[in-house]
Design a protein around this motif. Structure first.
Motif, PDB file in Angstrom:
ATOM      1  N   UNK A  89       1.413  66.707  80.029  1.00  0.00           N
ATOM      2  CA  UNK A  89       0.499  67.394  80.931  1.00  0.00           C
ATOM      3  C   UNK A  89       0.661  66.794  82.321  1.00  0.00           C
ATOM      4  N   UNK A  90       0.814  67.640  83.314  1.00  0.00           N
ATOM      5  CA  UNK A  90       0.926  67.158  84.686  1.00  0.00           C
ATOM      6  C   UNK A  90      -0.441  66.665  85.138  1.00  0.00           C
ATOM      7  N   UNK A  91      -0.530  65.401  85.481  1.00  0.00           N
ATOM      8  CA  UNK A  91      -1.806  64.814  85.881  1.00  0.00           C
ATOM      9  C   UNK A  91      -1.885  64.569  87.390  1.00  0.00           C
ATOM     10  N   UNK A  92      -0.749  64.684  88.076  1.00  0.00           N
ATOM     11  CA  UNK A  92      -0.739  64.465  89.511  1.00  0.00           C
ATOM     12  C   UNK A  92       0.496  65.128  90.106  1.00  0.00           C
ATOM     13  N   UNK A  93       0.308  65.801  91.240  1.00  0.00           N
ATOM     14  CA  UNK A  93       1.435  66.429  91.924  1.00  0.00           C
ATOM     15  C   UNK A  93       1.266  66.247  93.429  1.00  0.00           C
ATOM     16  N   UNK A  94       2.183  65.531  94.025  1.00  0.00           N
ATOM     17  CA  UNK A  94       2.199  65.335  95.468  1.00  0.00           C
ATOM     18  C   UNK A  94       3.445  66.035  95.990  1.00  0.00           C
ATOM     19  N   UNK A  95       3.272  67.305  96.368  1.00  0.00           N
ATOM     20  CA  UNK A  95       4.420  68.126  96.746  1.00  0.00           C
ATOM     21  C   UNK A  95       4.135  68.905  98.024  1.00  0.00           C
TER      22      UNK A  95
END
Length: 80
Positions: free
Chosen positions: A55-61
């Protein structure tokens, strides 16, 4: 990039992403702690962190939400 995160270039994989005007391959470099660096033609698009259940828990994009969705699905599919 998170300080102290070591990405493993030898384990990189590529995702075919549909951008606005074209479709191209982006490189995804994993770390040993569930973080992924996404690079497009030498430019860092962002960094994502996943838990042990993929599960993606953080995205800095710095990408549009539809591109981020493609990246998230591609990473999850690669490890499924």
């Amino acid at each position: 990039m998170q300080p102290g995160t070591a990405y493993i270039p030898q384990q990189q994989f590529h995702l075919l992403i549909h951008f606005k005007d074209d479709e191209r391959s982006v490189a995804v470099l994993p770390s040993q702690v569930g973080q992924f660096l996404v690079v497009d033609q030498g430019r860092v698009l962002g960094e994502l962190a996943y838990d042990s259940h993929l599960n993606c828990v953080s995205a800095h994009c710095e990408v549009e939400p539809r591109i981020l969705t493609q990246i998230k699905k591609g990473i999850r599919k690669h490890y499924s």
